[in-house]
Design an enzyme around this catalytic site. Structure first.
Site, PDB file in Angstrom:
ATOM      1  N   ASP A  13       0.829  -1.210   0.000  1.00  0.00           N
ATOM      2  CA  ASP A  13       0.000   0.000   0.000  1.00  0.00           C
ATOM      3  C   ASP A  13       0.859   1.254   0.000  1.00  0.00           C
ATOM      4  O   ASP A  13       0.481   2.281  -0.569  1.00  0.00           O
ATOM      5  CB  ASP A  13      -0.915  -0.025   1.233  1.00  0.00           C
ATOM      6  CG  ASP A  13      -2.077   0.941   1.126  1.00  0.00           C
ATOM      7  OD1 ASP A  13      -2.315   1.463   0.027  1.00  0.00           O
ATOM      8  OD2 ASP A  13      -2.747   1.172   2.146  1.00  0.00           O
ATOM      9  N   HIS A 204      -7.367   0.669   9.769  1.00  0.00           N
ATOM     10  CA  HIS A 204      -6.449   1.066   8.682  1.00  0.00           C
ATOM     11  C   HIS A 204      -6.757   2.530   8.361  1.00  0.00           C
ATOM     12  O   HIS A 204      -7.714   2.829   7.646  1.00  0.00           O
ATOM     13  CB  HIS A 204      -6.706   0.161   7.468  1.00  0.00           C
ATOM     14  CG  HIS A 204      -5.822   0.429   6.296  1.00  0.00           C
ATOM     15  ND1 HIS A 204      -4.955  -0.522   5.792  1.00  0.00           N
ATOM     16  CD2 HIS A 204      -5.666   1.515   5.504  1.00  0.00           C
ATOM     17  CE1 HIS A 204      -4.318  -0.032   4.737  1.00  0.00           C
ATOM     18  NE2 HIS A 204      -4.746   1.201   4.549  1.00  0.00           N
ATOM     19  N   HIS A 206      -5.747   6.502   7.167  1.00  0.00           N
ATOM     20  CA  HIS A 206      -4.883   7.422   6.428  1.00  0.00           C
ATOM     21  C   HIS A 206      -4.883   8.782   7.117  1.00  0.00           C
ATOM     22  O   HIS A 206      -5.802   9.118   7.868  1.00  0.00           O
ATOM     23  CB  HIS A 206      -5.343   7.536   4.978  1.00  0.00           C
ATOM     24  CG  HIS A 206      -4.985   6.349   4.143  1.00  0.00           C
ATOM     25  ND1 HIS A 206      -4.319   6.442   2.942  1.00  0.00           N
ATOM     26  CD2 HIS A 206      -5.183   5.017   4.342  1.00  0.00           C
ATOM     27  CE1 HIS A 206      -4.124   5.243   2.437  1.00  0.00           C
ATOM     28  NE2 HIS A 206      -4.643   4.356   3.263  1.00  0.00           N
ATOM     29  N   CYS A 237      -3.946   6.381  -1.960  1.00  0.00           N
ATOM     30  CA  CYS A 237      -4.765   5.556  -2.833  1.00  0.00           C
ATOM     31  C   CYS A 237      -4.786   6.113  -4.253  1.00  0.00           C
ATOM     32  O   CYS A 237      -5.110   7.291  -4.440  1.00  0.00           O
ATOM     33  CB  CYS A 237      -6.193   5.481  -2.295  1.00  0.00           C
ATOM     34  SG  CYS A 237      -7.289   4.525  -3.351  1.00  0.00           S
ATOM     35  N   ASN A 246      -0.709   6.379   4.550  1.00  0.00           N
ATOM     36  CA  ASN A 246      -1.178   5.666   5.725  1.00  0.00           C
ATOM     37  C   ASN A 246      -0.570   6.291   6.976  1.00  0.00           C
ATOM     38  O   ASN A 246       0.438   6.995   6.916  1.00  0.00           O
ATOM     39  CB  ASN A 246      -0.711   4.214   5.661  1.00  0.00           C
ATOM     40  CG  ASN A 246      -1.263   3.463   4.482  1.00  0.00           C
ATOM     41  OD1 ASN A 246      -2.382   2.985   4.526  1.00  0.00           O
ATOM     42  ND2 ASN A 246      -0.479   3.345   3.428  1.00  0.00           N
TER      43      ASN A 246
END
Length: 298
Positions: A13, A204, A206, A237, A246
């Site tokens: 990611d 999770h 950001h 993303c 993140n």
């Protein structure tokens, strides 16, 4: 004393949206450095089409080049049965599947509805059960979506429950565009926890609005003991314009240390790892803790 499991997503990611090509050698060195600091769950690549995510085109080479440690779980992302089969052939023992709580995001990201995306996972979960492969689920846009706006917590709960019922051992709840606050995250968690056991949930978050660490703290107080994070705050993303990285693993470890939780991660060594990958990418270190620790050494 609480034990918290950190799932390091930097190699996947964190790097997937980098514009510059990141060599396979750098990716493998990053994974090895992350394992050496005590991280035991590392998401190393994704078996998606290189047409959509060019940075992950070397997925087979990454899997082949891993210096596997017996106490480290090296997981990969898979969008469908074809990706799952390729991942298993490359040696994956755990995969992750991903759905969205937003119809708009689902159609932009994987060109299908939420229900259609989940239908694609049925053969994946069936094959995984037969082959003894663990499957983790991701839900994107659990607070808001760049296309649909605010997302009702009940929608998140519905998608998370579907993934759990299909056989995902854990469901990671992603604030993809980083607009969440402790209040909105708690409301979302209340809805999801009514459908999925809390010990099967992960956070999770950001950091677009600077709330990621606060959201980790709120989720920890709610009862979550698994968090995804990315060394040096790498990431963003590709389907959510303006979404920054993140939450930094260094920042999460520092927070959890302060709460008396056990992560098994050597923070000083992790800071060095974050500084190294930031230098390799020629970008600013996105971890506030990392920058603070490094400044005290100079």
């Amino acid at each position: 004393m609480d034990h918290v499991r950190i799932v390091e997503v930097g190699p996947r990611d964190g790097l997937q949206n980098e514009k510059q090509n990141v060599s396979t050698a750098i990716k493998l060195e990053l994974i090895e450095r992350l394992a050496s600091v005590g991280l035991r769950d590392i998401e190393v690549t994704s078996f998606v089409s290189p047409q959509w995510v060019p940075q992950m085109a070397d997925q087979a080479e990454v899997m082949q080049g891993l210096r596997r440690r017996p106490n480290v779980n090296y997981s990969v992302l898979t969008p469908n049965l074809r990706g799952f089969e390729a991942a298993v052939a490359a040696g994956a023992s755990e995969v992750a599947v991903f759905a969205a709580a937003s119809e708009g995001f689902s159609r932009k990201n994987i060109n299908c509805s939420i229900d259609e995306s989940i239908d694609r996972f049925v053969p994946v979960l069936d094959a995984a059960r037969r082959q003894g492969v663990k499957v983790r689920g991701y839900v994107s846009c659990v607070v808001a979506c760049p296309y649909d706006g605010a997302i009702a917590p009940e929608k998140v709960a519905h998608v998370a429950a579907r993934l759990y019922e299909l056989g995902c051992y854990e469901v990671s709840l992603g604030d993809t565009i980083g607009t969440g606050t402790p209040g909105s995250v708690r409301r979302m968690l209340n809805a999801v926890a009514a459908r999925v056991p809390v010990n099967c949930l992960a956070g999770h978050y950001h950091d677009t609005y600077g709330m990621a660490v606060a959201n980790v703290h709120a989720s920890y107080e709610f009862g979550l003991r698994v968090f995804d994070s990315s060394v040096a705050g790498l990431g963003g993303c590709p389907y959510a314009r303006g979404a920054t990285g993140n939450v930094a693993t260094e920042d999460v470890v520092y927070l959890l240390n302060g709460l008396g939780a056990v992560t098994g991660v050597d923070l000083d060594a992790l800071v060095d790892c974050g500084a190294w990958i930031s230098a390799q990418l020629g970008r600013e270190n996105g971890s506030r803790v990392g920058r603070a620790v490094l400044s005290t050494r100079s």
